[in-house]
Design an enzyme around this catalytic site. Structure first.
Site, PDB file in Angstrom:
ATOM      1  N   PRO A   1       0.892  -1.322  -0.191  1.00 57.95           N
ATOM      2  CA  PRO A   1      -0.111  -0.108   0.042  1.00 57.95           C
ATOM      3  C   PRO A   1       0.685   1.304   0.067  1.00 57.95           C
ATOM      4  CG  PRO A   1       0.235  -0.872   2.229  1.00 57.95           C
ATOM      5  CD  PRO A   1       1.151  -1.690   1.407  1.00 57.95           C
ATOM      6  N   THR A   2       2.257   1.245   0.255  1.00 58.43           N
ATOM      7  CA  THR A   2       2.862   2.358   0.358  1.00 58.43           C
ATOM      8  C   THR A   2       3.197   3.254  -0.982  1.00 58.43           C
ATOM      9  OG1 THR A   2       5.060   1.467   0.019  1.00 58.43           O
ATOM     10  CG2 THR A   2       4.119   1.295   2.257  1.00 58.43           C
ATOM     11  N   CYS A   3       3.664   4.307  -1.014  1.00 56.83           N
ATOM     12  CA  CYS A   3       3.940   5.206  -1.992  1.00 56.83           C
ATOM     13  C   CYS A   3       5.405   5.059  -2.622  1.00 56.83           C
ATOM     14  CB  CYS A   3       3.599   6.534  -1.855  1.00 56.83           C
ATOM     15  SG  CYS A   3       1.974   7.007  -1.673  1.00 56.83           S
ATOM     16  N   ASP A   4       5.949   3.754  -2.705  1.00 55.74           N
ATOM     17  CA  ASP A   4       7.234   3.539  -2.970  1.00 55.74           C
ATOM     18  C   ASP A   4       7.122   2.241  -4.055  1.00 55.74           C
ATOM     19  OD1 ASP A   4       9.974   2.365  -3.104  1.00 55.74           O
ATOM     20  OD2 ASP A   4      10.511   3.169  -1.471  1.00 55.74           O
TER      21      ASP A   4
ATOM     22  N   ASN B   1       4.923   6.195   5.437  1.00 52.70           N
ATOM     23  CA  ASN B   1       3.520   6.630   4.920  1.00 52.70           C
ATOM     24  C   ASN B   1       2.336   6.640   6.078  1.00 52.70           C
ATOM     25  OD1 ASN B   1       3.462   5.484   1.497  1.00 52.70           O
ATOM     26  ND2 ASN B   1       4.107   7.345   2.365  1.00 52.70           N
TER      27      ASN B   1
END
Ligand SMILES: *Cc1c(COP(=O)(O)O)cnc(C)c1O
Length: 377
Positions: free
Chosen positions: A323-326, A367
């Site tokens: 789910p992270t923005c990476d 995040n």
């Protein structure tokens, strides 16, 4: 694996958010399996695999010893009820003041792989026992550890001679054949080298006592693995070949093999989408990813079994991501993962064999996501 106790915990407690549930009965079974398969070998549980206090307390009560890598892990093992003579400081990279603290706690068994580290131990823990770690190539391991730890056998001889000269007790040799090692023969090469070092040092008046066979014992993920008994048999044969009838004292340091199959992660599907109208693969985004505890999916090394309530339905290969923005937070893409076509946003999924190297690999608040919650039952 999903056990009745884990299933009933999930049904009655309905914990919110992604979490790991560990069944202590499975840990107990694993410990007894190691003990029965290798009755002459001492077991030092590798604390880093899962340092939950309940796990450490159970293993301490069963008689286990502990392999630790920091003062904090030493304190966890002591708090769990282990006496200092059941704890090794097995990290070859230690601060001198941490060696001092460990020695003050009564720890007397230290890993080294260089003359430089021997000098620190000699100053901070005078007279202590040291074992030297030798390099292995890690071949056959799904999570190799090669290069960073250990030295070549010829250097191990120098390291242990130096230890003796500085007043330490040159105690033995250790190695780690690589984690999730599915090639049982991996121990044979290292044992042959260890026996050579024993002989070379005997000629110099040093009688080593111990071989530390390390970890590497696998847990079952998607693919079947040989039983602990098979590993024990191969290792025993290799020991006899290398050492004849003068068998050294042996220890093992299982981490993954002790707790891997004892834990299940419950997670949730957050989004299912495609990258274009004609994309042949759906992307399934979960509320757990590489930073939430599944770091060992790095390079798709560890392939966890994933179960859903819809497993009887038609399956289709998917990309699975966290789910992270990476953008590194993709679990399986090179080798896509089959999931039910009927899978829906909000569905719970169960990731099995997550008892080892998950809580300890979860980031604290990347995040804003909290670290992996854990329940030990
Ligand atoms: C991590 C580690 C272990 C445990 O390895 P597994 O493959 O999980 O069994 C054992 N010994 C040392 C020194 C380690 O660093």
């Amino acid at each position: 694996m999903m056990t009745d106790r884990i299933r009933s915990f999930l049904e009655t407690r309905r914990p919110e958010g992604p979490c790991l549930i560990v069944d202590l009965d499975v840990v107990r079974d694993n410990y007894m399996t190691f003990r029965n398969a290798m009755p002459d070998t001492r077991i030092f549980y590798a604390v880093k695999a899962n340092p939950a206090p309940e796990i450490l307390a159970l293993l301490a009560s069963l008689g286990s010893s502990f392999d630790t890598a920091s003062v904090q892990e030493i304190e966890m093992a002591l708090n769990a009820g282990a006496s200092p003579d059941r704890i090794s400081f097995g990290n070859t990279i230690k601060k001198e003041r941490d060696i001092e603290k460990a020695f003050a706690y009564g720890i007397d068994l230290f890993a080294v792989d260089s003359v430089e580290e021997v000098q620190k131990v000699a100053r901070a823990a005078p007279g202590a026992r040291v074992f030297c770690r030798i390099l292995t190539d890690g071949e056959g391991a799904e999570w190799p550890l090669s290069r960073k730890f250990g030295c070549v056998p010829a250097m191990a001889v120098d390291v242990l001679l130096h230890a003796r000269d500085l007043g330490l007790k040159a105690y033995g040799i250790s190695f780690h054949v690589g984690s999730q090692q599915t090639r049982m023969g991996a121990w044979r090469t290292a044992l042959t080298e260890a026996a050579d070092i024993f002989r070379t040092l005997a000629e110099q008046g040093i009688q080593l006592s111990m071989v530390n066979l390390g970890g590497g014992f696998p847990t079952r993920y998607v693919k079947d693995v040989p039983a602990v008994e098979a590993y024990a048999g191969t290792i025993r044969t290799a020991l006899l070949e290398a050492f004849g009838n003068r068998l050294p004292e042996t220890i093992i340091e299982p981490g993954r093999g002790m707790v891997g199959n004892a834990g299940v992660v419950k997670a949730e599907v957050v989004l299912i989408s495609r990258k274009s109208e004609d994309d042949d693969k759906r992307w399934v985004f979960l509320d757990i990813g590489k930073f939430g505890g599944l770091a060992e999916t790095m390079d798709e090394s560890i392939r966890y079994p994933i179960r859903t309530a819809r497993d009887g339905d038609a399956m289709e290969d998917c990309v699975i991501a966290g789910p992270t923005c990476d953008s590194a937070d993709v679990l399986y893409e090179k080798t896509p993962y089959p999931l039910p076509l009927s899978l829906t946003v909000g569905d719970e999924i169960f990731i099995e064999s997550c008892g080892a190297y998950t809580t300890t690999y979860a980031s604290v608040a990347f995040n804003g996501f909290p670290p992996l919650a854990s329940y030990v039952i």
